[in-house]
Design a protein around this motif. Structure first.
Motif, mmCIF file in Angstrom:
data_model
loop_
_atom_site.group_PDB
_atom_site.id
_atom_site.type_symbol
_atom_site.label_atom_id
_atom_site.label_comp_id
_atom_site.label_asym_id
_atom_site.label_seq_id
_atom_site.Cartn_x
_atom_site.Cartn_y
_atom_site.Cartn_z
ATOM 1 N N SER A 73 0.804 -1.218 0.000
ATOM 2 C CA SER A 73 0.000 0.000 0.000
ATOM 3 C C SER A 73 0.847 1.283 0.000
ATOM 4 O O SER A 73 0.594 2.183 -0.802
ATOM 5 C CB SER A 73 -0.961 -0.033 1.196
ATOM 6 O OG SER A 73 -1.472 1.237 1.457
ATOM 7 N N PRO A 74 1.865 1.406 0.863
ATOM 8 C CA PRO A 74 2.636 2.656 0.805
ATOM 9 C C PRO A 74 3.333 2.875 -0.530
ATOM 10 O O PRO A 74 3.464 4.025 -0.984
ATOM 11 C CB PRO A 74 3.653 2.517 1.945
ATOM 12 C CG PRO A 74 3.641 1.084 2.347
ATOM 13 C CD PRO A 74 2.272 0.569 2.003
ATOM 14 N N GLU A 145 11.902 2.321 6.204
ATOM 15 C CA GLU A 145 11.545 3.579 5.533
ATOM 16 C C GLU A 145 10.260 3.443 4.715
ATOM 17 O O GLU A 145 9.537 4.408 4.541
ATOM 18 C CB GLU A 145 12.705 4.055 4.650
ATOM 19 C CG GLU A 145 13.909 4.484 5.482
ATOM 20 C CD GLU A 145 14.945 5.272 4.687
ATOM 21 O OE1 GLU A 145 14.712 5.544 3.493
ATOM 22 O OE2 GLU A 145 15.982 5.618 5.282
ATOM 23 N N THR A 146 9.989 2.241 4.204
ATOM 24 C CA THR A 146 8.757 2.055 3.426
ATOM 25 C C THR A 146 7.523 2.190 4.302
ATOM 26 O O THR A 146 6.520 2.766 3.883
ATOM 27 C CB THR A 146 8.755 0.670 2.740
ATOM 28 O OG1 THR A 146 9.866 0.607 1.842
ATOM 29 C CG2 THR A 146 7.474 0.438 1.961
ATOM 30 N N PHE A 147 7.584 1.662 5.520
ATOM 31 C CA PHE A 147 6.369 1.577 6.330
ATOM 32 C C PHE A 147 6.290 2.616 7.445
ATOM 33 O O PHE A 147 5.330 2.628 8.205
ATOM 34 C CB PHE A 147 6.209 0.152 6.882
ATOM 35 C CG PHE A 147 5.903 -0.832 5.786
ATOM 36 C CD1 PHE A 147 4.610 -0.947 5.297
ATOM 37 C CD2 PHE A 147 6.903 -1.585 5.202
ATOM 38 C CE1 PHE A 147 4.312 -1.822 4.258
ATOM 39 C CE2 PHE A 147 6.621 -2.468 4.169
ATOM 40 C CZ PHE A 147 5.327 -2.592 3.689
ATOM 41 N N ASP A 201 -4.702 6.678 -2.052
ATOM 42 C CA ASP A 201 -4.978 5.439 -1.319
ATOM 43 C C ASP A 201 -4.750 4.251 -2.236
ATOM 44 O O ASP A 201 -5.099 4.299 -3.416
ATOM 45 C CB ASP A 201 -6.409 5.427 -0.771
ATOM 46 C CG ASP A 201 -6.526 4.597 0.494
ATOM 47 O OD1 ASP A 201 -6.108 3.418 0.474
ATOM 48 O OD2 ASP A 201 -7.012 5.122 1.508
ATOM 49 N N GLY A 202 -4.159 3.227 -1.700
ATOM 50 C CA GLY A 202 -3.906 2.005 -2.476
ATOM 51 C C GLY A 202 -4.039 0.785 -1.588
ATOM 52 O O GLY A 202 -3.134 -0.020 -1.497
#
Lengths: 423, 395
Positions: A73-74, A145-147, A201-202
């Motif tokens: 999602s991110p 870093e992604t989350f 949003d994904g």
């Protein structure tokens, strides 16, 4: 160049958009006006055992039909937001490449490790226990870093060269509108001459889908995906999860005019009001919804009678649409303006919805056309509103559009979008 | 418009206790850090004290709809409203919350990961759907949603003026305070509630932050002595009631401190010194007087933010610096509001804290202003400036 409260008028000079109907404003907008649906069967993951098996997914350009859960999602939020921002900034023609002269306000969902990450860590650890996964995750800075909640905003800020700390925010289904409001206020306060407001949003992945399903919020009309989203219609049975993004470049009307930029419209007013009644339902008295609409109108200095169209929250849940219709009657009385819900075509894009719908409202003013509410077969006798059923409507003299966003947790935001004053 | 804004209420919970008096007493009385070294080893954390939840969240049904993070924040928000004597003002009170993620169901997560991680994807996926559909409690989704801390504050305490939730670790809290302050200062409302909460004793939080290398492992040590070894997460919550000074005076409320300004930035930190330079630029935006300055440093112990903060502090040679993180730990979204609360408490007491860390200034001069610093572990530089309110407004 000032509004009725002496604040700088805030102009929109660029719009960017990604929806299940396409990448880019014109592609999405033309298909919305054509009444096309972007809802389809979920191909991103197996849907066995699930009550709802449809959604409005956005495939990334390199993905095959439906995509996969390998992209989190991110990452989806960042990709779609970056596309929408790039499109909006290009239209606005403001600043230099990678050097935008203003702040970034980002509406996005909360993000966290998803099952592909958990399974990978569990395999690496040889154990599903958190303590072991923590050990296996050591040194995985990419995972961190992604989350991080601030990660997406930081990367977008770095890419577009926005100024100051980017602010990420969530007010559930009102998130996109909150991002716009926070940006508008920064310009009105004189903190900045320009801002990017984006909502993205994904979240179409198994756990998010199941969680909304467990709250009984989602349509289970799986047999005909394009007919599942039925805002304001009698047989509506819930919303359809969806994805997308929209970005607005906002700047003071004075600076837009000074640099000769084309002004698409104004964000003339913002209103909010929280509800204290229940976590997922609004108070039957409608006070918070009515208060948010009235606050937006008074913030803009616009009378109810001057509103020519409402781009509704219109989720297609029995509860929302009933309360929204109630709020419309309370504010607009016996002659409410037409209201339509583009969620009938693209579903509920959650954190992006407020931004996509504000963008659509501005396009309605630009093109003097109202997008339809599709799937309107059997009117709900308790909702006696003109919902622009099934077919777009050409109009003239449309100057003021209200965009409603009502969130879980009682967070309600309404925006009033207006035509630019004559130069 | 630039109206004077006071802090008229503080709701503060840390591992040192609860409330203004308890924190003043603990931190001026030689408080030792409370450390849970075993529960999340090798990562020490500062545990929360027990909370008398019924006093702030009277309905059991509301308590059941939340997990510890939302309960903690809702509880501290209630303490702040009570401290401000503002129960009657909640319907028009604005709310800005700095939020992290709510609790996951650790048991469900571990069971599913253990069962399915090694299966091929085509077999794991349908089973995952089944396990989630049967294993997840619907209410836990709401307990997990970041914006539902604000939602619960609205429901439990009736705060309905407006509601926004900022995300983004330390920066979220600094910007929440900055924007709440700016909105009141320009006349958008008269009173606002702003803050955040962190439950440190959570494996899902450890799993999020540990891979970044920002958490201390092994034995506890004061922040300045960790050589960039990392932060110790501290359970804490701080909510502040901000109020237009005239509004407070008119209702006979006292000011705890004046919030003179908040400034924030996010350096890309491409090179050493960038972050300290960003903070120095922020300092120039604040009305710092030529008078004794106290600093409530939010120093975390993580690299490279701690070295950057030390470089910044070295530029304030006459300031009296207190690194409270050596006693209460680092609160992520709750950290900045907690440090602001501690600064306001000291100004209200007319004194300052004794050294809390070996690097702290030995001087114990009473500050005329207190500067609060926040250097986020990943990103974010923030400063806030506090001043005492006039004696006649304290009462």
């Amino acid at each position: 160049m000032k509004d009725h409260l002496g604040r700088p008028l805030v102009a929109v000079t660029g719009i960017g958009m990604v929806t299940p109907l396409g990448w880019g404003v014109e592609r999405s907008w033309q298909r919305l006006l054509a009444g096309e649906s972007g809802i389809r069967r979920i191909g991103r993951f197996p849907t066995a055992q699930l009550r709802t098996t449809i959604a409005g997914t956005v495939d990334l350009p390199e993905e095959t039909e439906g995509g996969s859960t390998a992209i989190s999602s991110p990452e989806r939020v960042e990709r779609m937001a970056a596309f929408a921002i790039a499109e909006a900034v290009a239209e606005a023609g403001l600043g230099a490449e990678g050097d935008f002269p203003g702040v970034l306000m980002l509406g996005m969902p909360p993000v966290e490790h998803e099952w592909p990450q958990r399974f990978a860590l569990a395999r690496a650890a040889g154990s599903g226990r958190y303590v072991d996964q923590v050990r296996a995750a050591t040194g995985h800075r990419d995972l961190y870093e992604t989350f991080l909640f601030g990660g997406v905003g930081e990367r977008l800020a770095a890419r577009f060269g926005t100024k100051g700390a980017p602010i990420s925010m969530t007010t559930a289904c009102a998130t996109g509108a909150t991002a716009i409001q926070t940006a508008v206020e920064a310009i009105q306060r004189g903190e900045t001459d320009a801002a990017i407001a984006v909502g993205a949003d994904g979240s179409v992945q198994p756990e998010a889908l199941i969680r909304f399903s467990l709250l009984s919020a989602l349509s289970a009309r799986n047999e005909d995906p394009t007919a599942a989203a039925r805002p304001f219609e009698k047989t509506r049975d819930g919303f359809v999860m969806s994805e997308g993004a929209a970005a607005l470049v906002l700047e003071s009307l004075a600076s837009a005019r000074a640099r000769g930029a084309a002004v698409i419209g104004l964000v003339a007013g913002c209103g909010e009001r929280a509800d204290s009644f229940h976590r997922t339902r609004s108070n039957p008295d409608g006070a918070a919804i009515i208060g948010a609409i009235r606050n937006a109108l008074s913030d803009a200095g616009v009378a109810p009678a001057d509103v020519g169209y409402v781009n509704g929250h219109g989720t297609g849940t029995p509860e929302n649409d009933k309360m929204e219709a109630f709020g419309m009657r309370a504010v607009f009385g016996e002659a409410p303006p037409p209201i339509s819900s583009i969620k009938s075509m693209i579903g509920h894009t959650l954190s992006a919805a407020g931004a996509i719908e504000a963008a659509a409202s501005l396009l309605s003013i630009r093109d003097q056309v109202l997008p339809p509410t599709i799937n309107h077969v059997e009117p709900d006798p308790s909702i006696t509103l003109d919902v622009v059923p099934n077919v777009k409507r050409q109009v003239s003299g449309l100057r003021h559009v209200l965009s409603n966003s009502f969130g879980f947790g009682g967070q309600n935001v309404c925006l009033l979008l207006s035509a630019a004053p004559e130069a | 418009m630039n109206r004077e804004i006071w802090i008229t209420g503080i709701g503060l919970v840390t591992s040192q206790g609860e409330g203004r008096e308890a924190h003043w007493a603990a931190l001026t009385g030689g408080a030792k850090p409370a450390v849970d070294a075993a529960g999340f080893a090798p990562f020490p954390v500062h545990p929360l004290p027990p909370l008398t939840l019924d006093t702030q969240i009277p309905r059991k049904g509301d308590q059941r709809q939340m997990e510890p993070w939302q309960r903690l924040g809702t509880y501290a928000a209630g303490l702040a409203i009570d401290d401000a004597g503002a129960r009657g003002l909640v319907s028009d009170m604005h709310l800005v919350v700095a939020a992290g993620g709510g609790e996951r169901d650790i048991g469900v997560d571990e069971a599913i990961a253990s069962e399915l991680a090694e299966l091929p994807e085509d077999r794991a996926a349908p089973l995952l759907n089944q396990r989630l559909a049967n294993g997840l409690r619907p209410t836990l989704f709401l307990a997990q949603l970041s914006n539902l801390l604000a939602g619960n504050i609205s429901i439990v305490h009736g705060v309905t003026g407006s509601s926004r939730t900022f995300m983004g670790e330390e920066s979220a809290a600094a910007d929440a305070l900055r924007i709440a302050h700016a909105r009141l200062a320009e006349g958008r409302g008269e009173i606002a509630l702003v803050g955040g909460a962190l439950v440190a004793q959570r494996w899902d939080m450890v799993l999020l932050y540990a891979p970044g290398g920002g958490l201390l492992q092994g034995g506890f040590a004061p922040v300045s002595t960790r050589d960039g070894g990392g932060a110790v997460m501290g359970g804490m919550a701080a909510f502040l009631v901000l109020e237009h000074a005239e509004h407070a005076r008119a209702r006979g409320a006292r000011g705890i401190a004046k919030l003179a300004g908040v400034a924030s930035d996010a350096s890309r930190r491409a090179a050493a010194g960038d972050s300290a330079a960003a903070a120095r630029a922020l300092l120039a935006k604040l009305p710092v007087a030529d008078a004794p300055l106290g600093v409530m440093s939010g120093e975390t112990g993580a690299a490279p933010a701690t070295a950057e903060e030390e470089a910044f502090l070295a530029g304030l040679p006459n300031a009296t610096v207190r690194r409270a993180g050596s006693v209460i730990g680092h609160g992520i979204e709750a950290g900045f509001p907690t440090q602001v609360a501690l600064g306001a408490i000291a100004l209200d007491q007319g004194g300052f804290y004794p050294p809390l860390d070996p690097a702290d200034t030995l001087s114990s001069a009473t500050p005329r202003q207190v500067l609060v610093t926040g250097f986020g572990i990943f990103r974010g530089e923030a400063l806030a400036l506090l001043e005492p309110v006039a004696p006649e407004d304290r009462a």
